[in-house]
Design a protein around this motif. Structure first.
Motif, short mmCIF file in Angstrom:
data_model
loop_
_atom_site.label_atom_id
_atom_site.label_comp_id
_atom_site.label_asym_id
_atom_site.label_seq_id
_atom_site.Cartn_x
_atom_site.Cartn_y
_atom_site.Cartn_z
N VAL A 285 0.75 -1.36 -0.23
CA VAL A 285 -0.27 0.08 -0.04
C VAL A 285 0.56 1.70 0.20
N LYS A 286 1.98 1.18 1.02
CA LYS A 286 2.86 2.30 1.12
C LYS A 286 3.91 2.66 -0.71
N SER A 287 3.70 1.27 -1.29
CA SER A 287 4.81 2.06 -2.19
C SER A 287 4.43 2.14 -3.68
N LYS A 292 -0.39 5.36 -5.42
CA LYS A 292 -1.64 6.40 -6.89
C LYS A 292 -2.22 5.80 -7.43
N ARG A 293 -2.40 4.10 -7.83
CA ARG A 293 -3.87 3.35 -7.73
C ARG A 293 -5.54 3.37 -7.05
N GLU A 300 -7.93 6.67 -0.34
CA GLU A 300 -6.87 7.70 -0.20
C GLU A 300 -5.95 6.52 1.02
N PRO A 301 -5.10 6.20 0.37
CA PRO A 301 -3.89 5.24 0.81
C PRO A 301 -3.70 5.57 2.45
N VAL A 302 -4.03 4.33 3.54
CA VAL A 302 -3.39 3.62 4.57
C VAL A 302 -2.28 2.93 4.62
#
Length: 332
Positions: A285-287, A292-293, A300-302
């Motif tokens: 997820v943090k990549s 961006k995906r 919004e990514p966590v």
């Protein structure tokens, strides 16, 4: 000859036992996992944000684990059916659940009796993303702000039909809250998932919703739908020109709440497997590419750790339960 064979057999057993003893304690379950395909349950039909995110997660995590992850949609009953299947699955890491907050939070207040207790029957692996939702209307509705929508609902009782992806979901909660606070007549129309609801919203069968930015944003540019306000404490990154409810003059807690989409496992899943999945998911997820995906989906990514996700759930749950109780929504 027979005695020599027995001696050799005993030596082989002893050597094997000694080798097993030399392995680090607890490492075998994690090192062997996963040895076969993993099921990823989604408690809603295909087409909504959770399903879209699940398929992206299955692809990325499957590559990292070196094993196929199969997404299975088990929709119905406000997410209860799919969640219950995950709860009753073997706690071996081969059945996981990707869920929005409803089935593991508000359902505790909406239903007097659930076939599971998310607080004890499931455990978080990671919050994958925060879903952003937006109040939107069909273009035929003559409202461009929240205030205009409420005025229209008062002048034209029964004309607004709010679609949701199931009883007790955020659109249902907000519809009930608006009806109660402003004295407006808005009909709630539940669907088995967000995908079918969006189809009818575009066709005008329902004409207002609070839906995921993921599912709705593509229809804003073409003018078929119109965004009025986003939920949460700040604007959505993918809809920077759309105000929050607070900016529109409605700072109520009902409009400020946002929740994560969480990867979970049956509660008795071994800790080494939970830890392995937590590390892999957080890294994915943090990549930059996967983040961006997620952002392109309107979320919004966590990507937090299992312990962080568990703490977040513990803090989030009483807030949701109070809000749900305050709206007066009940389902049984």
């Amino acid at each position: 000859m027979k005695n020599r064979t027995l001696v050799r057999g005993r030596r082989a057993v002893l050597i094997t036992a000694a080798a097993l003893c030399l392995q680090p304690f607890g490492a075998s379950a994690e090192d062997a996992y996963p040895a076969k395909p993993v099921r990823l349950l989604v408690a809603y039909p295909a087409g909504g944000l959770t399903d879209t995110l699940a398929r992206a997660l299955a692809e990325g995590l499957g590559k990292q684990l070196g094993q196929t992850i199969v997404v299975e949609n088990k929709g119905g009953a406000g997410g209860i059916i799919g969640t219950d299947q995950a709860v009753k699955a073997a706690p071996d890491g081969y059945t996981l659940l990707l869920t929005i907050p409803g089935p593991i939070t508000s359902n505790l207040a909406l239903y007097k009796k659930l076939p599971y207790d998310p607080r004890t029957d499931l455990r978080p692996i990671s919050d994958i993303a925060t879903a952003r939702t937006v109040l939107a209307v069909n273009a035929a509705v003559p409202a461009r702000t929240v205030a205009e929508l409420i005025d229209y609902a008062k002048k034209e009782p029964g004309k607004l039909r709010m679609g949701s992806w199931g009883p007790g979901t955020q659109p249902h909660t907000i519809q009930t809250y608006m009806a109660k606070k402003y004295g407006v007549d808005i009909l709630h129309v539940p669907y088995r998932g967000e995908g079918p609801m969006v189809t009818d919203l575009l066709a005008g069968q329902v004409n207002v919703t609070v839906g995921s930015v993921t599912a709705l944003q593509q229809h804003f540019a073409g003018g078929r739908l119109r965004p009025l306000a986003v939920t949460g404490p700040r604007r959505a990154r993918s809809l920077p020109d759309v105000p929050t409810f607070a900016e529109a003059g409605y700072p109520d807690d009902a409009y400020r709440l946002t929740g994560p989409i969480t990867l979970m496992a049956p509660a008795r899943t071994p800790q080494p497997i939970i830890d392995r999945l937590g590390r892999e998911v957080s890294a994915l997820v943090k990549s930059p590419a996967f983040s961006k995906r997620i952002e392109d989906m309107g979320a919004e990514p966590v990507g937090n750790t299992p312990s962080e996700a568990a703490s977040a759930y513990t803090a989030y749950l009483p807030v949701v339960l109070k809000l749900t109780a305050d709206t007066g929504v009940t389902l049984d």
